[in-house]
Design a protein around this motif. Structure first.
Motif, PDB file in Angstrom:
ATOM      1  N   GLU A  61      18.074  63.713 117.767  1.00 24.51           N
ATOM      2  CA  GLU A  61      18.343  64.788 116.918  1.00 24.51           C
ATOM      3  C   GLU A  61      19.348  65.772 117.563  1.00 24.51           C
ATOM      4  O   GLU A  61      19.981  66.707 117.170  1.00 24.51           O
ATOM      5  CB  GLU A  61      17.072  65.555 116.258  1.00 24.51           C
ATOM      6  CG  GLU A  61      16.112  64.806 115.635  1.00 24.51           C
ATOM      7  CD  GLU A  61      15.014  63.890 116.406  1.00 24.51           C
ATOM      8  OE1 GLU A  61      14.331  63.496 115.736  1.00 24.51           O
ATOM      9  OE2 GLU A  61      15.388  63.895 117.578  1.00 24.51           O
ATOM     10  N   SER A  73      23.302  66.358 116.629  1.00 23.74           N
ATOM     11  CA  SER A  73      23.398  67.023 115.462  1.00 23.74           C
ATOM     12  C   SER A  73      23.151  68.499 115.627  1.00 23.74           C
ATOM     13  O   SER A  73      23.833  69.441 115.342  1.00 23.74           O
ATOM     14  CB  SER A  73      22.860  66.253 114.486  1.00 23.74           C
ATOM     15  OG  SER A  73      22.839  67.252 113.431  1.00 23.74           O
ATOM     16  N   GLN A  96      12.543  69.035 114.993  1.00 23.27           N
ATOM     17  CA  GLN A  96      12.101  68.783 113.441  1.00 23.27           C
ATOM     18  C   GLN A  96      13.112  69.674 112.386  1.00 23.27           C
ATOM     19  O   GLN A  96      13.010  69.263 111.213  1.00 23.27           O
ATOM     20  CB  GLN A  96      10.769  69.447 113.191  1.00 23.27           C
ATOM     21  CG  GLN A  96       9.560  68.756 114.114  1.00 23.27           C
ATOM     22  CD  GLN A  96       8.315  69.415 113.956  1.00 23.27           C
ATOM     23  OE1 GLN A  96       7.771  69.618 112.760  1.00 23.27           O
ATOM     24  NE2 GLN A  96       7.868  70.195 114.957  1.00 23.27           N
ATOM     25  N   LYS A 113      16.156  69.412 112.580  1.00 26.06           N
ATOM     26  CA  LYS A 113      17.567  68.739 112.157  1.00 26.06           C
ATOM     27  C   LYS A 113      17.738  68.331 110.773  1.00 26.06           C
ATOM     28  O   LYS A 113      18.951  68.558 110.100  1.00 26.06           O
ATOM     29  CB  LYS A 113      17.628  67.405 112.892  1.00 26.06           C
ATOM     30  CG  LYS A 113      18.724  66.194 112.694  1.00 26.06           C
ATOM     31  CD  LYS A 113      18.904  65.024 113.254  1.00 26.06           C
ATOM     32  CE  LYS A 113      20.213  64.253 112.991  1.00 26.06           C
ATOM     33  NZ  LYS A 113      20.463  64.234 111.311  1.00 26.06           N
ATOM     34  N   ALA A 114      16.865  67.708 110.043  1.00 23.88           N
ATOM     35  CA  ALA A 114      17.274  67.280 108.584  1.00 23.88           C
ATOM     36  C   ALA A 114      17.603  68.837 107.657  1.00 23.88           C
ATOM     37  O   ALA A 114      18.644  68.676 106.781  1.00 23.88           O
ATOM     38  CB  ALA A 114      15.896  66.584 107.985  1.00 23.88           C
ATOM     39  N   ASP A 135      20.991  70.236 108.693  1.00 18.03           N
ATOM     40  CA  ASP A 135      21.962  69.263 108.062  1.00 18.03           C
ATOM     41  C   ASP A 135      22.417  69.473 106.595  1.00 18.03           C
ATOM     42  O   ASP A 135      23.532  69.722 106.190  1.00 18.03           O
ATOM     43  CB  ASP A 135      21.772  67.869 108.472  1.00 18.03           C
ATOM     44  CG  ASP A 135      21.885  67.679 110.027  1.00 18.03           C
ATOM     45  OD1 ASP A 135      22.520  68.133 110.673  1.00 18.03           O
ATOM     46  OD2 ASP A 135      21.445  66.275 110.450  1.00 18.03           O
ATOM     47  N   ALA A 136      21.074  69.405 105.923  1.00 18.31           N
ATOM     48  CA  ALA A 136      21.031  70.001 104.456  1.00 18.31           C
ATOM     49  C   ALA A 136      21.707  70.981 104.102  1.00 18.31           C
ATOM     50  O   ALA A 136      22.225  71.321 103.042  1.00 18.31           O
ATOM     51  CB  ALA A 136      19.882  69.405 103.915  1.00 18.31           C
TER      52      ALA A 136
END
Length: 713
Positions: free
Chosen positions: A598, A601, A666, A668-669, A672-673
């Motif tokens: 991760e 990013s 944690q 990262k997602a 990004d979203a």
């Protein structure tokens, strides 16, 4: 003509031994580089340097008699300037051609080509390669001009009129290309093939070198000279070990002494000598230093590292019976050891405390007063450091019976006496022993061993790789001593410039850094600097900002030297950490984080967030209104921060920096979203401010350990 090996030797009077190694390396490297640059030697030519007390030489493989010709294209001028309306050369073109060695007949051979937006004329020519005589002459001139000569001397040539400046008078020059003499000159000498060997051991007065490759062999066999500095050094080292082994002893490890002795002899022979055991009552540091510095002897140590009454001598002659040489060296060393014993006995007749008033007569710096005044400043700073340790948020534990009041008492006594040995006869003779002798004299007076150790250790670390102070008292006094120097000299504007650092401020700064980092002291660097200021009164101006920048620069260099990448160092130091003891753990945490899938990013996102926040004018928004979180992606990010940030913060407070960064992975997602589905700079001002506040909180949460944006490629 095929390439041949080249040998160049400059034969001189005895060269300064401490400079010989560098002189030999420079002579070989510069001459070889010059020949390579001129195309006379290939880039992979083997360069073999030679350096002995009376010669500098180099052997270079595969040197050509003449460099290859090379094509050259010269831009002359724009066509519009070079040719008239009829296409004929203008006076300007003819003048330019004459300047480059051509005439009007060359006009027909000129080429046209675009040069930017205009067409220009170019002249193609062939530059003849230099002959070896020309190239070697140029190389010799460059080499002699660039030699790192510590001190130039002037002398006259045989004609009695011509002055020459060089490190030592030069008497012979050898230049052999294979077996042929290359006609070059240097320092008033013409090249030949004749050199001299050892002053006393050579088989013949002169040596006629047959060819370049025979140089080392002929010197060894006919001249009794090991011409290679490295070979001679290795031979001395081998003989030292061979002479010490039967005695069950070990020569002292002294690379600088070994280099110096290698520069003093041409055909070494190691001999074993001894002195009277009663001299061993003198501190071994004194005896070792006088033997090394004054006599160039190698003291022998036992298995415990304790000095014995035996030592080794490196002789430059090899007599059949070496007894006279051994006895002569034993006779010479006795007065030196007797002097050391006399100084030691005399110094102990006066206590360190009795010497302290004398420091008021020793000038430390014209703007900062005497050593006596400096001693009082060090005591005041040391007292302030003890108080900072006492009040540290992270408890600093001292020895069970060593409460802070007792520590302060020891610190004050050690700081008072630390510089007293500067007034002793032993330190006056051997300044390198300052601190060491103070410890011996303190123990002789019956002072507490902790104080004696602190007196010795307050100079530590003296150099890169040196040990740190061994006890709490020495640690505090060492910090105080170095801070006094740094704050005082920075406070009067006495900063290092370029390679000039007469007060060794870079070394002092690295010493402070190492103590704070390696002992993990709970001390903030800015607070330390501010705590030192009151000791100076009105003598200085506050150097805090400049000094913190100086520390940061030294720390960054040190960390990169330890193998951390520039990105890792920048990420950690970008937050200007005030507690340097945390820096290694932060660096390891950053390194661990960078290995996570991760990481890339998140680092890129962090950089993007930082850029967005930089563009916001005025105060950054901090309040997040949940009712304004309209998009699912921003709602998810806010929820993720609410969940992850407490975990990361708790680990951070426990100094588990790696765990803190791992917890942040944690995010990262949802991050990004967020950037995929949310427009930060919305038209609605309230919505825009709310999203900026969300990013501000994200940025704060992610950048407690390091500035992660600096990890972005």
């Amino acid at each position: 003509m095929s390439a041949k090996n080249l040998l160049v030797e400059l034969f001189v009077e005895e060269l300064p031994p401490k400079a010989l190694k560098k002189l030999g390396e420079s002579f070989a490297a510069v001459l070889a580089d010059s020949l390579k640059a001129q195309g006379l030697a290939p880039a992979d030519a083997v360069v073999t340097p030679f350096a002995s007390p009376r010669r500098l030489a180099v052997h270079l493989s595969a040197v050509a008699a003449k460099a290859a010709d090379r094509a050259l294209q010269q831009k002359l001028m724009p066509v519009a300037v070079a040719l008239d309306a009829a296409g004929q050369p203008t006076p300007a073109l003819l003048k330019k051609l004459a300047a480059v060695g051509a005439d009007a007949s060359a006009v027909a051979q000129l080429k046209r080509a675009m040069d930017g937006k205009a067409e220009a004329l170019f002249l193609d020519s062939v530059v003849p390669g230099a002959t070896l005589a020309q190239g070697l002459q140029k190389a010799l001139d460059e080499t002699l001009a660039k030699l790192p000569i510590p001190k130039v001397m002037s002398y006259q040539l045989a004609d009695g009129w011509t002055d020459v400046k060089f490190v030592r008078p030069a008497h012979r020059l050898v230049a052999l290309h294979g077996a042929d003499v290359v006609p070059v000159t240097a320092l008033g000498l013409e090249a030949g093939r004749t050199t001299l060997g050892h002053r006393f051991e050579a088989r013949s007065a002169t040596i006629e070198l047959t060819d370049a490759d025979a140089y080392a062999t002929q010197l060894r066999e006919q001249g009794a000279v090991i011409a290679s500095f490295d070979e001679r050094r290795a031979e001395i080292q081998r003989q030292l070990q061979a002479a010490a082994a039967p005695l069950g002893l070990q020569p002292i490890d002294a690379p600088e002494l070994l280099d110096e002795v290698t520069a003093l002899v041409e055909q070494p022979q190691v001999l074993s000598c001894q002195f009277e055991p009663e001299f061993l009552a003198v501190p071994q540091e004194c005896l070792i230093l006088t033997m090394k510095a004054n006599q160039k002897y190698f003291p022998l140590l036992d298995a415990q590292g304790k000095l014995t009454h035996r030592f080794l001598v490196v002789s430059n002659i090899r007599p059949a019976d070496a007894s006279a040489v051994i006895q002569g060296n034993e006779r010479v060393v006795r007065p030196r050891l007797a002097d050391a014993k006399f100084f030691f006995d005399q110094d102990r007749k006066k206590t360190l405390a009795e010497r302290v008033p004398g420091l008021a007569k020793v000038v430390y710096h014209g703007k900062l007063g005497t050593q006596g005044e400096r001693t009082e400043r060090v005591r005041a700073i040391a007292h302030a450091i003890v108080n900072l340790l006492r009040m540290a948020t992270v408890p600093y534990t001292v020895d069970a019976k060593d409460e802070f009041e007792v520590l302060d008492s020891k610190v004050q006594q050690a700081a008072l006496l630390a510089k007293a040995d500067l007034l002793t006869d032993m330190v006056g003779e051997f300044p390198e022993l300052q601190g060491i002798m103070g410890a011996y004299y303190a123990r002789h007076e019956g002072l507490r061993d902790g104080v004696a150790i602190a007196i010795e250790d307050h100079y530590k670390p003296r150099f890169a790789g040196d040990a740190l102070p061994r006890n709490h008292t020495g640690t505090v006094v060492a910090l105080a001593d170095k801070l006094e120097t740094l704050v005082g000299l920075f406070g009067i504007g006495q900063l290092p410039t370029g390679d000039k650092d007469p007060f060794a401020l870079r070394r002092h700064a690295l010493g402070v850094i190492r103590i704070l980092v390696e002992k993990n002291l709970p001390l903030d660097l800015p607070a330390l600097i501010q705590a030192a200021l009151p000791a100076f009164g009105e003598l200085i101006t506050d150097p805090g900002e400049a000094l913190l920048t100086f520390f940061a620069d030294r720390l960054a260099v040190s960390l990169r030297d330890q193998g951390y990448s520039a990105q890792e160092v920048d990420a950690v130091l970008g937050l200007n950490p005030v507690r340097l003891g945390d820096v290694p753990r932060r660096l390891e945490a950053v390194r661990s984080f960078a290995a996570l899938p991760e990481a890339a990013s998140l680092a890129a996102a962090n950089k993007r967030v930082a850029n967005i926040l930089k563009k916001i004018e005025g105060t950054l928004p901090t309040a997040i209104d949940a009712a304004l979180l309209k998009e699912p992606a921003e709602q998810a990010l806010a929820a993720a921060i609410e969940q992850v940030q407490p975990q990361a913060d708790a680990l951070f407070e426990q100094h588990d920096y790696a765990g803190s960064l791992k917890a942040l992975a944690q995010l990262k997602a949802p991050v990004d979203a967020f950037f995929d589905g949310v427009m930060v700079n919305a038209d609605d001002a309230a919505l825009r401010a709310n999203r900026q506040a969300l990013l501000n909180r994200l940025h704060a949460a992610m950048n407690r350990v390091a500035d992660l944006a600096r990890l972005a490629a």
